[in-house]
Design an enzyme around this catalytic site. Structure first.
Site, PDB file in Angstrom:
ATOM      1  N   ARG A   7     111.002  73.804  27.539  1.00 28.16           N
ATOM      2  CA  ARG A   7     111.192  72.529  27.153  1.00 28.16           C
ATOM      3  C   ARG A   7     111.266  72.158  25.077  1.00 28.16           C
ATOM      4  O   ARG A   7     110.977  72.228  24.636  1.00 28.16           O
ATOM      5  CB  ARG A   7     109.712  71.727  26.674  1.00 28.16           C
TER       6      ARG A   7
ATOM      7  N   ASP B 228     113.387  70.677  22.091  1.00 30.25           N
ATOM      8  CA  ASP B 228     112.808  69.321  21.416  1.00 30.25           C
ATOM      9  C   ASP B 228     113.981  68.210  21.096  1.00 30.25           C
ATOM     10  O   ASP B 228     115.431  68.659  21.812  1.00 30.25           O
ATOM     11  CB  ASP B 228     112.206  69.919  19.973  1.00 30.25           C
TER      12      ASP B 228
ATOM     13  N   TYR C 149     118.283  82.418  22.480  1.00 28.43           N
ATOM     14  CA  TYR C 149     118.208  81.887  21.665  1.00 28.43           C
ATOM     15  C   TYR C 149     119.187  82.209  20.601  1.00 28.43           C
ATOM     16  O   TYR C 149     119.212  82.731  19.895  1.00 28.43           O
ATOM     17  CB  TYR C 149     117.476  80.996  20.974  1.00 28.43           C
TER      18      TYR C 149
ATOM     19  N   ARG D 184     113.205  78.338  15.109  1.00 32.65           N
ATOM     20  CA  ARG D 184     113.132  77.741  14.016  1.00 32.65           C
ATOM     21  C   ARG D 184     112.613  78.179  12.979  1.00 32.65           C
ATOM     22  O   ARG D 184     113.248  78.287  11.274  1.00 32.65           O
ATOM     23  CB  ARG D 184     113.294  75.886  13.931  1.00 32.65           C
TER      24      ARG D 184
END
Length: 261
Positions: free
Chosen positions: A51, A53, A111, A200
């Site tokens: 999911r 953001d 990622y 992040r």
């Protein structure tokens, strides 16, 4: 009903994240609306591997859905792409066994995070990179990256909005590539799973280490304290990309080996 596995890419700038939300434009909602057109109103539920953001991008997001009709994968790809908006593209479609689940069948994810190092925000990169104009000692970042790899409790690197209790994850590779011609740094992480905002927050800490705002040995301390407030900064969503989702242990091992060479 046949189950379809779909690999897609999207520009997350104008989406309120992946997961459907009432009255908001999301990736999941947009795909479900497109499928509803193909079924003439029969609802189809889409399940995603992750999911992402609002503002986060994807090069290799994976979804699955059960479709009330036997459409060949190539025709499904062409049909979906014909009705998707320009910020979503379907890259691959396959029919898979009913046991496949886009989220629960995963064995790993990759990622990437782009950091623009220009003095001022580049208007053509502002939606696709994080921005860090301060001095960085790249050798400090490379040293600290070694402490990211391994199996750790990442409680300090999980946003408070997460609901997952077990914060232990394994990171197989954590790398940084300098692209001076583009004034960019590129971080990449491969792991067996990632917590909410984890990448992040990792990048935010690494940048502060590079700027000498934290010691190079900061990661072991943050693992030990298990306190999100100690990690402080969260890098902007605009620089984050879900690059690939792995469902095969051999493919995951190969990706890890390639980055360890």
């Amino acid at each position: 009903m046949p189950r379809y596995r779909v690999i897609l890419a999207y520009d997350g700038t104008k989406f309120h994240g992946f997961q459907s939300q009432p009255q908001l434009r999301t990736v999941q909602g947009t795909i479900e609306q497109g499928l509803s057109k193909m079924t003439k109103g029969i609802p189809v539920t889409v399940f995603g591997a992750g999911r992402t953001d609002a503002g986060v991008h994807a090069q290799g997001q994976v979804v699955h859905f059960d479709f009330p009709g036997n459409i060949p994968p190539r025709n499904m790809l062409l049909g979906l792409n014909s009705i998707m908006p320009l910020d979503i593209v379907i890259k691959d479609v396959a029919i898979v066994p009913d046991t496949f689940h886009a989220q629960f069948s995963t064995v790993g994810k990759r990622y990437g995070y782009r950091v623009s190092r220009t003095r001022f925000t580049d208007p053509f990169k502002r939606f696709y990179t994080g921005h860090y104009p301060y001095v960085l000692a790249l050798d400090r970042i490379r040293t600290a990256l070694a402490d990211v790899v391994g199996t750790h409790d990442y409680t300090s690197f999980a946003a408070s909005g997460g609901v997952i209790k077990n914060k232990v994850r394994t990171i197989y590779t954590a790398t940084m590539t300098d692209h001076p011609d583009d004034d960019e740094l590129y971080f990449e992480f491969i792991g067996n799973g990632f917590l909410y905002n984890m990448v992040r927050i990792l990048v935010g800490v690494l940048l502060e280490i590079g700027n000498n705002r934290r010691p190079v040995t900061e990661f072991p301390r943050l693992y030990a304290v298990k306190d999100r407030q100690e990690a402080r900064i969260t890098a902007p969503a605009s620089g984050l990309y879900l690059q690939e989702v792995y469902y095969d242990e051999a493919a995951l091992a190969q990706a890890v080996a390639e980055r360890q060479e």
